[in-house]
Motif scaffolding. Structure first.
Motif, PDB file in Angstrom:
ATOM      1  N   SER A 407       0.825  -1.205   0.000  1.00  0.00           N
ATOM      2  CA  SER A 407       0.000   0.000   0.000  1.00  0.00           C
ATOM      3  C   SER A 407       0.860   1.257   0.000  1.00  0.00           C
ATOM      4  CB  SER A 407      -0.923   0.012   1.221  1.00  0.00           C
ATOM      5  OG  SER A 407      -1.812  -1.088   1.204  1.00  0.00           O
ATOM      6  N   VAL A 408       2.054   1.164   0.584  1.00  0.00           N
ATOM      7  CA  VAL A 408       2.945   2.326   0.657  1.00  0.00           C
ATOM      8  C   VAL A 408       3.717   2.505  -0.637  1.00  0.00           C
ATOM      9  CG1 VAL A 408       4.993   3.273   1.796  1.00  0.00           C
ATOM     10  CG2 VAL A 408       3.150   2.269   3.162  1.00  0.00           C
ATOM     11  N   PHE A 409       4.338   1.455  -1.160  1.00  0.00           N
ATOM     12  CA  PHE A 409       5.263   1.695  -2.263  1.00  0.00           C
ATOM     13  C   PHE A 409       4.775   1.263  -3.640  1.00  0.00           C
ATOM     14  CE2 PHE A 409       6.754  -2.569  -2.944  1.00  0.00           C
ATOM     15  CZ  PHE A 409       6.944  -3.167  -1.714  1.00  0.00           C
ATOM     16  N   GLN A 410       3.494   0.845  -3.757  1.00  0.00           N
ATOM     17  CA  GLN A 410       2.963   0.581  -5.093  1.00  0.00           C
ATOM     18  C   GLN A 410       2.329   1.855  -5.653  1.00  0.00           C
ATOM     19  OE1 GLN A 410       3.425  -1.678  -7.154  1.00  0.00           O
ATOM     20  NE2 GLN A 410       4.375  -3.181  -5.800  1.00  0.00           N
ATOM     21  N   GLY A 411       2.742   2.231  -6.846  1.00  0.00           N
ATOM     22  CA  GLY A 411       2.195   3.428  -7.479  1.00  0.00           C
ATOM     23  C   GLY A 411       1.673   3.173  -8.872  1.00  0.00           C
ATOM     24  N   ASN A 412       1.453   1.891  -9.200  1.00  0.00           N
ATOM     25  CA  ASN A 412       1.014   1.527 -10.539  1.00  0.00           C
ATOM     26  C   ASN A 412      -0.062   0.459 -10.436  1.00  0.00           C
ATOM     27  OD1 ASN A 412       1.306  -0.349 -13.075  1.00  0.00           O
ATOM     28  ND2 ASN A 412       2.129   1.639 -13.693  1.00  0.00           N
ATOM     29  N   VAL A 413      -1.182   0.664 -11.108  1.00  0.00           N
ATOM     30  CA  VAL A 413      -2.302  -0.268 -11.022  1.00  0.00           C
ATOM     31  C   VAL A 413      -1.907  -1.648 -11.541  1.00  0.00           C
ATOM     32  CG1 VAL A 413      -4.610  -0.779 -11.914  1.00  0.00           C
ATOM     33  CG2 VAL A 413      -4.067   1.525 -11.143  1.00  0.00           C
ATOM     34  N   GLY A 414      -1.179  -1.683 -12.662  1.00  0.00           N
ATOM     35  CA  GLY A 414      -0.793  -2.966 -13.229  1.00  0.00           C
ATOM     36  C   GLY A 414       0.109  -3.768 -12.306  1.00  0.00           C
ATOM     37  N   THR A 415       1.067  -3.095 -11.688  1.00  0.00           N
ATOM     38  CA  THR A 415       1.972  -3.785 -10.764  1.00  0.00           C
ATOM     39  C   THR A 415       1.229  -4.243  -9.513  1.00  0.00           C
ATOM     40  OG1 THR A 415       3.753  -2.357 -11.555  1.00  0.00           O
ATOM     41  CG2 THR A 415       4.164  -3.605  -9.552  1.00  0.00           C
ATOM     42  N   ALA A 416       0.330  -3.398  -9.009  1.00  0.00           N
ATOM     43  CA  ALA A 416      -0.457  -3.776  -7.834  1.00  0.00           C
ATOM     44  C   ALA A 416      -1.333  -4.984  -8.138  1.00  0.00           C
ATOM     45  CB  ALA A 416      -1.315  -2.593  -7.389  1.00  0.00           C
ATOM     46  N   TYR A 417      -1.929  -5.000  -9.331  1.00  0.00           N
ATOM     47  CA  TYR A 417      -2.769  -6.131  -9.742  1.00  0.00           C
ATOM     48  C   TYR A 417      -1.950  -7.419  -9.797  1.00  0.00           C
ATOM     49  CZ  TYR A 417      -5.345  -9.124 -13.008  1.00  0.00           C
ATOM     50  OH  TYR A 417      -5.973 -10.179 -13.612  1.00  0.00           O
ATOM     51  N   ARG A 418      -0.744  -7.310 -10.297  1.00  0.00           N
ATOM     52  CA  ARG A 418       0.109  -8.494 -10.428  1.00  0.00           C
ATOM     53  C   ARG A 418       0.586  -8.991  -9.074  1.00  0.00           C
ATOM     54  NH1 ARG A 418       5.511  -8.717 -14.285  1.00  0.00           N
ATOM     55  NH2 ARG A 418       6.495 -10.543 -13.331  1.00  0.00           N
ATOM     56  N   GLN A 419       1.016  -8.081  -8.211  1.00  0.00           N
ATOM     57  CA  GLN A 419       1.560  -8.503  -6.926  1.00  0.00           C
ATOM     58  C   GLN A 419       0.477  -8.859  -5.915  1.00  0.00           C
ATOM     59  OE1 GLN A 419       4.453  -5.514  -5.802  1.00  0.00           O
ATOM     60  NE2 GLN A 419       5.989  -6.425  -7.144  1.00  0.00           N
ATOM     61  N   ARG A 420      -0.757  -8.548  -6.242  1.00  0.00           N
ATOM     62  CA  ARG A 420      -1.876  -8.967  -5.387  1.00  0.00           C
ATOM     63  C   ARG A 420      -1.957 -10.484  -5.299  1.00  0.00           C
ATOM     64  NH1 ARG A 420      -6.822  -7.162  -8.089  1.00  0.00           N
ATOM     65  NH2 ARG A 420      -6.187  -5.065  -7.494  1.00  0.00           N
ATOM     66  N   ALA A 421      -1.431 -11.169  -6.307  1.00  0.00           N
ATOM     67  CA  ALA A 421      -1.478 -12.634  -6.306  1.00  0.00           C
ATOM     68  C   ALA A 421      -0.809 -13.221  -5.074  1.00  0.00           C
ATOM     69  CB  ALA A 421      -0.818 -13.173  -7.576  1.00  0.00           C
ATOM     70  N   GLN A 422       0.226 -12.548  -4.564  1.00  0.00           N
ATOM     71  CA  GLN A 422       0.921 -13.041  -3.370  1.00  0.00           C
ATOM     72  C   GLN A 422       0.028 -13.006  -2.141  1.00  0.00           C
ATOM     73  OE1 GLN A 422       4.518 -10.672  -3.117  1.00  0.00           O
ATOM     74  NE2 GLN A 422       4.687 -10.692  -5.345  1.00  0.00           N
ATOM     75  N   LEU A 423      -0.994 -12.184  -2.179  1.00  0.00           N
ATOM     76  CA  LEU A 423      -1.922 -12.070  -1.064  1.00  0.00           C
ATOM     77  C   LEU A 423      -3.209 -12.860  -1.302  1.00  0.00           C
ATOM     78  CD1 LEU A 423      -1.428  -8.241  -0.612  1.00  0.00           C
ATOM     79  CD2 LEU A 423      -0.781  -9.954   1.081  1.00  0.00           C
ATOM     80  N   LEU A 424      -3.624 -12.962  -2.568  1.00  0.00           N
ATOM     81  CA  LEU A 424      -4.907 -13.599  -2.872  1.00  0.00           C
ATOM     82  C   LEU A 424      -4.975 -15.037  -2.387  1.00  0.00           C
ATOM     83  CD1 LEU A 424      -5.836 -12.361  -6.470  1.00  0.00           C
ATOM     84  CD2 LEU A 424      -7.042 -11.873  -4.334  1.00  0.00           C
ATOM     85  N   VAL A 425      -3.862 -15.769  -2.506  1.00  0.00           N
ATOM     86  CA  VAL A 425      -3.906 -17.179  -2.107  1.00  0.00           C
ATOM     87  C   VAL A 425      -4.274 -17.334  -0.637  1.00  0.00           C
ATOM     88  CG1 VAL A 425      -2.355 -18.041  -3.888  1.00  0.00           C
ATOM     89  CG2 VAL A 425      -1.399 -17.144  -1.774  1.00  0.00           C
TER      90      VAL A 425
END
Length: 473
Positions: A407-425
């Motif tokens: 939440s602090v260092f993501q500034g791009n929607v595409g990157t946030a969408y991609r790295q959300r996978a680490q949390l979704l599981v």
């Protein structure tokens, strides 16, 4: 069903071996000449790994047949998508990093063979990237076995992504002892579109998520019983994470240490000794591998808010999907004030009004599913915190830490969408809990309504029998 899925798997493998060389011939300038021999080796490597993973799934007691079906079905979906991306050369559209790892992985392989120039090229990338050198080594190792073939990397990632669903099933069942919760969580991880997408390509996202899930499972098992096998599994998974994404490794270590300190079971003398022994053994193993030394270097180079601000600003300005360009996280107050907006984007973006390209449009169906499931996530979290806080502590601590960090260092929607996978599981475990709670509540309400109707019917029947007697009297 298992036999049918296995047959489909072998049919797909034969199709890949026979037809892919012809289909990718137009891309020979990028892939080189891909022969039937090349595709055969890629499929054979994936089949060997899939056999080991399938055997592991099947040996999980009464749930084994279901887990085997889940694994094969998840693998089929990933192999089909991964093959399509390879055949149509969709890496630039879906994940250009795959081409980067292909190049530097091959350079690393040549470096191992004695080419000093390509070894220097690979070393320069590793130093510049700061993280992800493990993926370069993984790709190099795969190429050492089957030759330079990006499809082989994708198929290996497909196996890791598919077995992750099995591991999440085991994690959920370990904590909640509920088969319905575990099955729903496993199915969500097996077939949720973005999780399938990231584990079907030559990207490091699939191995990262696999290592995260495996680390949590080993931690949960160690919280129940001290086992040298699971200590080895945990240390290996953590070291793999360190090589893939170092800051996730440190967050997970903190979560695991916190979980052992809190205790995942009722605190007794035996459990205290077990947890202390686990922490000491893991700590000694990580120290032996030089983690404490590398941690000092990485924290000195990356562990300051000014570096985070530069990285975040680059993400915000590097694409049309950037957000929060005027945000400054170089101070503690600035970082804290960014969390609400950053969390909103991390959890829910891309929003419908942000859909301006084909790449963003294809995410909309799954985002609708995710938005609709969010109330169940909240309900599942509430239940887990209230009734399973000790057991869920490693998952809870890690997901909270990583959510706040992104939440602090993501500034791009595409990157946030991609790295959300680490949390979704892990989010999907709580979603499954919430869904089962709602379903059981509806079932209980229907059962009570049925009992009330049955009691009313019995009363009416008894009244009907009494009335004729009174009339005759």
């Amino acid at each position: 069903m298992n036999a049918l899925l296995t047959l489909l798997y072998f049919v797909l493998c034969v199709g890949i071996v026979i037809f892919v060389p012809t289909l990718v011939a137009p891309h020979a300038a990028h892939y080189g000449i891909i022969s039937v021999f090349d595709t055969s080796r890629a499929v054979l490597l994936a089949t060997v790994l899939a056999s080991l993973a399938g055997y592991y799934a099947y040996k999980q007691g009464a749930d084994g047949p279901f887990l085997l079906r889940l694994f094969i079905a998840a693998l089929l979906v990933r192999m089909i998508l991964g093959t399509a991306i390879f055949v149509f050369r969709g890496q630039d559209f879906f994940g250009g990093d795959a081409l980067t790892y292909d190049f530097f992985g091959y350079a690393q392989l040549q470096g191992w063979a004695g080419d000093k120039y390509l070894q220097a090229v690979a070393n320069e990338f590793v130093r510049g990237a700061g993280s992800g050198w493990g993926m370069v080594y993984l790709v190099g190792a795969i190429y050492g076995i089957v030759g330079r073939n990006l499809l082989a990397v994708q198929l290996v990632n497909a196996v890791l992504g598919a077995v992750t669903a099995v591991i999440i099933f085991l994690c959920a069942h370990q904590v909640f002892k509920n088969v319905r919760v575990a099955r729903l969580a496993g199915i969500a991880v097996a077939f949720y579109p973005s999780l399938v997408l990231w584990s079907s390509q030559g990207l490091k996202d699939g191995p990262i998520v696999f290592c995260l899930a495996l680390s949590i499972l080993a931690t949960l098992r160690l919280g129940e019983k001290l086992s040298f096998r699971y200590i080895v599994v945990l240390v290996c998974a953590l070291m793999s994470l360190l090589s893939l994404r170092f800051y996730v490794f440190y967050m997970l270590c903190a979560a695991i240490a916190g979980a052992f300190i809190i205790g995942m079971q009722t605190v007794t003398a035996t459990s205290f000794v077990r947890q202390l022994a686990a922490v000491l053994l893991i700590g000694l193993a990580l120290t032996y591998f030089g983690v404490t030394r590398s941690a000092g270097v990485q924290f000195e180079e990356y562990g300051n808010l000014e570096r985070v601000q530069r990285s975040r600003l680059d993400l915000a300005r590097s694409a049309d999907s950037g957000f929060g360009r005027d945000v400054d996280v170089s101070t503690t107050s600035g970082a804290l004030s960014t969390i609400p907006m950053g969390m909103l984007y991390l959890l829910f973006a891309p929003f419908p009004w942000q859909v301006v390209s084909l790449r963003q449009s294809i995410t909309l169906p799954e985002m609708i599913i995710w938005w609709a499931s969010f109330p169940m996530l909240i309900l599942g979290l509430w239940f887990a915190i209230k009734y399973r806080l000790r057991m869920i502590s490693p998952i809870l601590i890690f997901t909270i830490m990583l959510t706040l960090a992104y939440s602090v260092f993501q500034g791009n929607v595409g990157t946030a969408y991609r790295q959300r996978a680490q949390l979704l599981v892990f989010y999907f475990i709580f979603v499954a809990v919430g869904f089962v709670l709602m379903k059981e509540k509806r079932e209980e309400r229907k059962r009570r309504e049925l009992e009330e109707r049955q009691e009313l019917a019995i009363q009416q029947a008894a009244t009907f029998k009494v009335r004729p007697g009174r009339t005759s009297a």
